[in-house]
Design a protein around this motif. Structure first.
Motif, short mmCIF file in Angstrom:
data_model
loop_
_atom_site.label_atom_id
_atom_site.label_comp_id
_atom_site.label_asym_id
_atom_site.label_seq_id
_atom_site.Cartn_x
_atom_site.Cartn_y
_atom_site.Cartn_z
N ASN A 103 53.97 106.04 -3.55
CA ASN A 103 54.36 105.22 -4.70
C ASN A 103 55.73 104.56 -4.53
N VAL A 104 56.54 105.16 -3.67
CA VAL A 104 57.82 104.51 -3.33
C VAL A 104 57.49 103.24 -2.54
N ARG A 105 56.58 103.36 -1.58
CA ARG A 105 56.19 102.20 -0.78
C ARG A 105 55.59 101.11 -1.68
N LYS A 106 54.74 101.54 -2.60
CA LYS A 106 54.08 100.59 -3.49
C LYS A 106 55.12 99.77 -4.25
N ALA A 107 56.12 100.46 -4.79
CA ALA A 107 57.16 99.79 -5.58
C ALA A 107 57.97 98.82 -4.72
N LEU A 108 58.34 99.26 -3.51
CA LEU A 108 59.16 98.39 -2.67
C LEU A 108 58.35 97.24 -2.08
N VAL A 109 57.09 97.51 -1.72
CA VAL A 109 56.24 96.44 -1.18
C VAL A 109 56.09 95.32 -2.22
N ALA A 110 55.89 95.70 -3.49
CA ALA A 110 55.74 94.69 -4.54
C ALA A 110 57.00 93.83 -4.63
N MET A 111 58.17 94.46 -4.53
CA MET A 111 59.43 93.69 -4.58
C MET A 111 59.52 92.75 -3.37
N GLN A 112 59.15 93.26 -2.21
CA GLN A 112 59.24 92.45 -0.98
C GLN A 112 58.29 91.24 -1.03
N GLN A 113 57.08 91.49 -1.54
CA GLN A 113 56.09 90.39 -1.62
C GLN A 113 56.56 89.31 -2.58
N LYS A 114 57.19 89.74 -3.68
CA LYS A 114 57.67 88.78 -4.67
C LYS A 114 58.77 87.90 -4.05
N ILE A 115 59.69 88.54 -3.35
CA ILE A 115 60.80 87.80 -2.73
C ILE A 115 60.25 86.78 -1.73
N ALA A 116 59.35 87.23 -0.84
CA ALA A 116 58.89 86.37 0.26
C ALA A 116 57.85 85.34 -0.17
N SER A 117 57.39 85.42 -1.42
CA SER A 117 56.36 84.48 -1.86
C SER A 117 56.86 83.04 -1.86
N LYS A 118 58.20 82.89 -1.85
CA LYS A 118 58.76 81.52 -1.85
C LYS A 118 58.68 80.88 -0.47
N LYS A 119 58.35 81.66 0.56
CA LYS A 119 58.28 81.20 1.97
C LYS A 119 59.67 80.92 2.52
N GLY A 120 59.76 80.86 3.85
CA GLY A 120 61.05 80.66 4.48
C GLY A 120 61.77 81.98 4.70
N TYR A 121 60.99 83.05 4.91
CA TYR A 121 61.58 84.39 5.11
C TYR A 121 61.22 84.97 6.47
N ILE A 122 62.19 85.68 7.02
CA ILE A 122 61.93 86.51 8.19
C ILE A 122 62.03 87.93 7.67
N VAL A 123 60.91 88.62 7.63
CA VAL A 123 60.87 89.94 7.02
C VAL A 123 60.66 90.97 8.12
N ASP A 124 61.60 91.92 8.24
CA ASP A 124 61.43 92.92 9.29
C ASP A 124 61.26 94.31 8.70
N GLY A 125 60.43 95.12 9.39
CA GLY A 125 60.16 96.47 8.88
C GLY A 125 59.14 97.19 9.74
N ARG A 126 58.23 97.93 9.09
CA ARG A 126 57.22 98.70 9.82
C ARG A 126 55.80 98.30 9.44
N ASP A 127 55.64 97.83 8.20
CA ASP A 127 54.30 97.57 7.65
C ASP A 127 54.17 96.11 7.21
N ILE A 128 55.02 95.25 7.77
CA ILE A 128 55.07 93.87 7.26
C ILE A 128 53.81 93.10 7.64
N CYS A 129 53.40 93.20 8.92
CA CYS A 129 52.24 92.42 9.38
C CYS A 129 50.97 92.82 8.64
N GLU A 130 50.84 94.11 8.35
CA GLU A 130 49.58 94.57 7.77
C GLU A 130 49.58 94.63 6.25
N VAL A 131 50.67 95.10 5.67
CA VAL A 131 50.66 95.39 4.22
C VAL A 131 51.46 94.37 3.40
#
Ligand code: DC
Length: 219
Positions: A103-131
């Motif tokens: 549920n920690v992942r769920k909460a942070l993934v939702a925040m990350q998706q919202k931020i990157a929805s504007k496009k023009g982002y380089i997102v680095d992590g562990r589950d970015i390509c898949e999740v």
């Protein structure tokens, strides 16, 4: 056309350095998702929590954490500059522990998706390509041998005046690699659609050039 670039890989492979350079070159924003897990760990420890108290940690993320990730790389949590405070060994391990929680992942993934929805982002992590960004136009899995990553981390630490020896850093990297790639929720792995780049014998510039080629094919 603005796209999103997803970069996954183990700690110390150079994701942050490479992402920062790409962000400058493309005038994009680098979103360091690891820093978000680190900030949660920092705040949780500060509030006296254990890293397995899932409900409390999620509550903190949703109700008690005001996190600002500035484009210049500074990270402000509830008004406190935690940019350097989240880079200690203690926080690295705590972040790895907290990142296991579904549920920690769920909460942070939702925040990350919202931020990157504007496009023009380089997102680095562990589950970015898949999740986080399964639709990212460019996907990279950046690796390097554990020994090379430990050597680089030692140099970085020395430059920043952080104490530590090679053997301890290598042991810490191997432990986190194991934990991050064997956890139940979103373990670190390369997706079929990601381009693998082993940076062990490549310079930073060479890695940037490979990714820029992939980007130019898309834009
Ligand atoms: O990239 P980093 O070392 O700053 O990440 C800190 C921890 O957070 C790491 O142990 C793995 C975890 N993490 C994760 O599970 N998913 C992400 N997208 C980013 C980091």
């Amino acid at each position: 056309m603005r796209i999103n670039i997803a970069i996954d890989g183990p700690s110390g492979a150079g994701k942050s350095t490479i992402s920062d350079i790409l962000a400058k070159r493309l005038d994009y924003v680098h979103l360091d998702t690891g820093a978000m897990y680190r900030a949660v760990a920092y705040l949780g420890l500060k509030k006296g929590l254990k890293m397995d108290e899932e409900d409390r940690v999620v509550d903190i993320i949703q109700n008690e954490m005001d996190l600002v990730l500035n484009p210049d790389g500074t990270i402000i949590c509830n008004g406190e500059d935690i940019t350097h405070k989240i880079r200690t060994n203690e926080i690295s391990m705590a972040a790895s522990d907290v990142s296991k929680l579904k549920n920690v992942r769920k909460a942070l993934v939702a925040m990350q998706q919202k931020i990157a929805s504007k496009k023009g982002y380089i997102v680095d992590g562990r589950d970015i390509c898949e999740v986080v960004l399964p639709d990212a136009e460019v996907k990279v899995f950046l690796t390097a041998s554990a020994e090379d990553r430990a050597k680089r981390r030692l140099l970085q630490n020395q430059e920043k005046g952080i104490a530590g020896d090679y053997e301890t850093i290598l042991a810490d990297i191997l432990k986190r690699d194991y934990q991050d790639s064997h956890r139940e929720n979103s373990p670190l792995h390369k997706t079929d659609d990601a381009t693998a780049i082993d940076s062990s014998n490549l310079s930073i510039e060479e890695v940037v050039d490979i990714i820029m080629k992939l980007v130019n094919e898309k834009i």
